[in-house]
Design an enzyme around this catalytic site. Structure first.
Site, mmCIF file in Angstrom:
data_model
loop_
_atom_site.group_PDB
_atom_site.id
_atom_site.type_symbol
_atom_site.label_atom_id
_atom_site.label_comp_id
_atom_site.label_asym_id
_atom_site.label_seq_id
_atom_site.Cartn_x
_atom_site.Cartn_y
_atom_site.Cartn_z
ATOM 1 N N GLU A 286 -7.895 -33.622 36.865
ATOM 2 C CA GLU A 286 -7.520 -35.028 36.441
ATOM 3 C C GLU A 286 -6.676 -36.249 37.561
ATOM 4 O OE1 GLU A 286 -5.596 -34.181 31.654
ATOM 5 O OE2 GLU A 286 -3.900 -33.642 33.470
ATOM 6 N N GLU B 111 2.543 -34.629 36.429
ATOM 7 C CA GLU B 111 3.516 -34.771 36.369
ATOM 8 C C GLU B 111 4.479 -34.006 36.479
ATOM 9 O OE1 GLU B 111 2.864 -35.421 31.591
ATOM 10 O OE2 GLU B 111 1.569 -36.975 32.534
ATOM 11 N N SER C 251 -6.733 -40.205 30.262
ATOM 12 C CA SER C 251 -7.369 -40.995 28.758
ATOM 13 C C SER C 251 -9.100 -40.828 28.238
ATOM 14 C CB SER C 251 -7.646 -42.252 29.476
ATOM 15 O OG SER C 251 -6.016 -42.437 30.204
ATOM 16 N N HIS D 211 -0.324 -29.566 36.066
ATOM 17 C CA HIS D 211 -0.214 -30.939 35.822
ATOM 18 C C HIS D 211 0.484 -31.800 36.594
ATOM 19 C CE1 HIS D 211 -0.089 -34.231 33.353
ATOM 20 N NE2 HIS D 211 -0.895 -33.788 32.582
ATOM 21 N N GLY E 156 -2.662 -41.877 31.291
ATOM 22 C CA GLY E 156 -1.719 -42.249 30.235
ATOM 23 C C GLY E 156 -2.419 -43.432 30.656
ATOM 24 N N ASN F 123 -3.040 -31.911 25.467
ATOM 25 C CA ASN F 123 -1.958 -31.410 26.064
ATOM 26 C C ASN F 123 -0.960 -32.627 25.032
ATOM 27 O OD1 ASN F 123 0.542 -31.643 27.721
ATOM 28 N ND2 ASN F 123 -0.433 -32.636 29.164
ATOM 29 N N TRP F 124 -0.372 -31.985 24.489
ATOM 30 C CA TRP F 124 1.076 -33.010 23.897
ATOM 31 C C TRP F 124 2.246 -33.334 24.778
ATOM 32 C CZ3 TRP F 124 2.211 -30.065 17.752
ATOM 33 C CH2 TRP F 124 1.063 -29.979 17.818
ATOM 34 N N LYS F 125 2.679 -32.771 25.739
ATOM 35 C CA LYS F 125 3.543 -33.180 26.563
ATOM 36 C C LYS F 125 4.818 -33.224 25.490
ATOM 37 C CE LYS F 125 0.623 -36.384 28.779
ATOM 38 N NZ LYS F 125 0.465 -37.289 29.501
ATOM 39 N N GLY G 179 -4.734 -36.014 26.390
ATOM 40 C CA GLY G 179 -2.686 -35.981 25.886
ATOM 41 C C GLY G 179 -2.827 -37.399 24.956
ATOM 42 N N GLY G 180 -3.072 -38.459 24.611
ATOM 43 C CA GLY G 180 -2.664 -39.370 23.924
ATOM 44 C C GLY G 180 -3.199 -39.179 22.765
HETATM 45 C C1 PEP Z 1 -3.306 -35.166 30.341
HETATM 46 O O1 PEP Z 1 -1.652 -35.525 29.898
HETATM 47 O O2 PEP Z 1 -3.367 -34.472 30.239
HETATM 48 C C2 PEP Z 1 -3.786 -36.642 30.175
HETATM 49 C C3 PEP Z 1 -5.339 -36.581 30.857
HETATM 50 O O3 PEP Z 1 -3.443 -38.077 28.979
HETATM 51 P P1 PEP Z 1 -4.116 -39.103 28.715
HETATM 52 O O4 PEP Z 1 -4.870 -38.541 27.838
HETATM 53 O O5 PEP Z 1 -3.487 -39.481 28.240
HETATM 54 O O6 PEP Z 1 -4.761 -40.003 29.878
#
Ligand code: PEP
Length: 249
Positions: A166, A96, A212, A94, A172, A9-11, A233-234
């Protein structure tokens, strides 16, 4: 036997030219036939990323969509537009978007249905806040999200979709749920699908863990029986994503 699915997930990261460069950088690192690999990218990156990934094993996903067919919804993108551009998956709900953009379960239910109707595979996100976990209502909350978001969706469609568990407190933050915590909830989601639908549907649906995930914890998480991969994500924006995708090599 469910095939693992690992999605980035590049956000709101990567301009179109940066996106194309990242695809080239990761190309040889994310080859793993045992796994479905997906990059969920910002809307403006979809067309260049679809082109950049032609001939590779990586599929493209969107990070959001709107449920209406077309018309006066300035700024929105329809499921048909995504499909026509070469998108196969779409993240829906998501945390967010639920939090910053106030997307509720009634809206998400419409988005899930429209995505399926258009031939896209939803990656439906659910998860609890730290407060909800500490209150001991994690599974009640997630059961409510799943029931509302999938209301009126047929078993055959649920069998093909992807659910991402999640925990919001792990997104994040660098804090990963323990493998036992992640497996407990992913197993709980599968039981919830069995309860609403049937055992065969529950055995077919793929359930990811997200929060994470990194090169160091992916193999342990993905070895659990109810964790069918990850939403990342990251770490999806770095060469580390290759190590996550190749967790079993
Ligand atoms: C996400 O954005 O869905 C996510 C899990 O981010 P991260 O891996 O950075 O925690």
């Amino acid at each position: 036997m469910r095939k693992k699915i690992i999605a980035g997930n590049w956000k709101m990261n990567m301009t179109p030219s940066q996106a194309v460069a990242l695809c080239a950088e990761l190309k040889d690192l994310v080859k793993n036939d045992d796994v479905d690999v997906v990059y969920c990218v910002p809307a403006i990156d979809i067309v260049p990323v679809v082109n950049a990934l032609k001939g590779t094993n990586v599929k493209v996903g969107a990070e959001n969509m709107y449920f209406e067919e077309k018309g006066a919804f300035t700024g929105e993108i329809s499921a048909a537009m995504l499909k026509d551009a070469g998108v196969e998956y779409v993240i829906i709900g998501h945390s967010e978007r639920r939090d910053y953009f106030k997307e509720d379960d009634a809206l998400l239910n419409k988005k899930v249905k429209k995505a399926i109707e258009a031939g896209l595979t939803p990656i439906l996100c659910c998860g609890e806040t730290l407060e909800q976990r500490e209150m001991g209502i994690t599974m009640d909350w997630i059961r409510m999200q799943i029931k509302s978001d999938l209301a009126g969706v047929a078993a055959a469609d649920v069998a093909k979709l992807v659910i991402a568990y999640e925990p919001i407190w792990a997104i994040g933050t660098g804090k990963t749920a323990t493998t036992a915590q992640a497996e407990e909830v992913c197993g709980g989601i599968r039981a919830c699908i069995a309860e609403i639908y049937d055992q065969a549907t529950a055995e077919a649906v793929r359930i990811q863990y997200g929060g994470s995930v990194n090169a160091g914890n992916a193999a342990e998480l993905f070895a659990e029986k109810d964790i069918d991969g990850g939403l990342v994500g990251g770490a999806s924006l770095k060469a580390d994503f290759g190590k996550i995708v190749c967790y079993n090599k």
